[in-house]
Design an enzyme around this catalytic site. Structure first.
Site, PDB file in Angstrom:
ATOM      1  N   GLY A  52      42.044  39.293  45.269  1.00 11.67           N
ATOM      2  CA  GLY A  52      40.993  38.368  44.835  1.00 11.67           C
ATOM      3  C   GLY A  52      40.518  37.650  46.073  1.00 11.67           C
ATOM      4  CB  CYS A  82      44.318  42.688  48.562  1.00 14.12           C
ATOM      5  SG  CYS A  82      42.888  42.691  49.644  1.00 14.12           S
ATOM      6  NE  ARG A 104      41.441  34.914  54.038  1.00 13.64           N
ATOM      7  CZ  ARG A 104      40.388  34.133  53.823  1.00 13.64           C
ATOM      8  NH1 ARG A 104      40.178  33.069  54.560  1.00 13.64           N
ATOM      9  NH2 ARG A 104      39.529  34.415  52.869  1.00 13.64           N
ATOM     10  CB  ILE A 121      38.195  45.516  48.402  1.00 13.71           C
ATOM     11  CG1 ILE A 121      38.170  46.824  47.614  1.00 13.71           C
ATOM     12  CG2 ILE A 121      36.933  44.697  48.145  1.00 13.71           C
ATOM     13  CD1 ILE A 121      38.302  46.658  46.109  1.00 13.71           C
ATOM     14  CG  HIS A 179      42.553  46.117  45.820  1.00 12.93           C
ATOM     15  ND1 HIS A 179      42.568  45.058  44.943  1.00 12.93           N
ATOM     16  CD2 HIS A 179      42.012  45.658  46.954  1.00 12.93           C
ATOM     17  CE1 HIS A 179      42.043  44.007  45.523  1.00 12.93           C
ATOM     18  NE2 HIS A 179      41.688  44.334  46.745  1.00 12.93           N
ATOM     19  CD  GLU A 202      44.743  46.138  42.260  1.00 14.70           C
ATOM     20  OE1 GLU A 202      45.617  46.626  42.997  1.00 14.70           O
ATOM     21  OE2 GLU A 202      43.866  45.368  42.673  1.00 14.70           O
TER      22      GLU A 202
HETATM   23  N1  GLN Z   1      39.275  39.001  51.769  1.00 17.55           N
HETATM   24  C1  GLN Z   1      40.071  38.469  50.716  1.00 17.55           C
HETATM   25  C2  GLN Z   1      40.794  37.209  51.142  1.00 17.55           C
HETATM   26  O1  GLN Z   1      40.911  36.916  52.294  1.00 17.55           O
HETATM   27  C3  GLN Z   1      41.063  39.440  50.172  1.00 17.55           C
HETATM   28  C4  GLN Z   1      40.348  40.584  49.538  1.00 17.55           C
HETATM   29  C5  GLN Z   1      41.018  41.195  48.371  1.00 17.55           C
HETATM   30  O2  GLN Z   1      41.974  40.664  47.796  1.00 17.55           O
HETATM   31  N2  GLN Z   1      40.457  42.289  47.973  1.00 17.55           N
HETATM   32  O3  GLN Z   1      41.261  36.543  50.294  1.00 17.55           O
END
Ligand code: GLN
Length: 199
Positions: free
Chosen positions: A46, A78, A105, A134, A171, A173
């Site tokens: 997320g 993630c 990140r 992602i 990810h 899932e």
């Molecule tokens: N870029 C998001 C973050 O730094 C992480 C992306 C993800 O969970 N798909 O929180």
């Protein structure tokens, strides 16, 4: 056996669907008191800054740290991996800070917001895992007690484990390969620190 999925923000539903497809019961966790009844926990992807803000707002910080210390399996995917890390660049408030890894990140930059790659995963039979990234982080360095489980082609670490703690930058899932969820469910009581061991 019940797996909780932290459901403050992000793709918790996809995790619960994946678990259901392999016959594992799960609950969406929105209050710290729910943690007591769980055997394991997933912290989904997320937006890590948003999840970190909600963790603070709902009083989850200490209960989540205690859950990790209890030896019950915890898997951050993630954003969840970012929240588990002891060190993160560019996170404006504390996460759970329990796993001895340093995470960057959005490590792949804007041009490659998302991509897919085959990751050779240690401990996973049946060939490489087709992983979906992602706006993903990478694990920049790991402590002595952390085992690297997977890297992408350029050598960047994208999966690691420290006892009961599992972190993946991608990810699992999404995409229909249930092997990592099955692997997570095998991390069990053996990882619980023995009483008095002071882990
Ligand atoms: N870029 C998001 C973050 O730094 C992480 C992306 C993800 O969970 N798909 O929180």
């Amino acid at each position: 056996m019940t797996t909780g999925i932290l459901a403050l923000q992000g793709d918790f539903r996809e995790h619960s669907e994946m678990l259901a497809s392999i016959g594992q019961a799960s609950v969406e966790v929105r209050r710290p008191e729910q943690l007591d009844a769980l055997d394991s926990l997933i912290i989904p992807g997320g937006e890590s800054t948003t999840i970190a803000r909600l963790i603070l707002r709902y009083g989850f910080t200490e209960p989540l740290r205690a859950f990790c210390d209890s030896g019950r399996p915890v898997w951050g995917t993630c954003a969840g991996a970012i929240l588990l890390a002891k060190q993160v660049n560019d996170l404006d408030r504390p996460g759970i800070e329990t796993m001895d890894v340093s995470v960057a990140r959005n490590a792949f930059g804007r041009q490659v917001d998302s991509f897919e790659a085959n990751v050779e995963m240690k401990g996973l039979a049946g060939g490489p895992f087709h992983a979906i990234f992602i706006r993903a982080p990478i694990i920049e360095s790991v402590g002595a007690r952390v085992e690297v489980l997977g890297r992408i082609e350029d050598g960047a670490i994208v999966a690691a484990r420290q006892g009961n703690l599992l972190a993946t930058a991608f990810h699992p899932e999404l995409g229909g390969d249930t092997r990592l969820h099955e692997y997570f469910l095998t991390i069990g009581a053996a990882e619980r620190p023995k009483a008095g061991a002071g882990a």
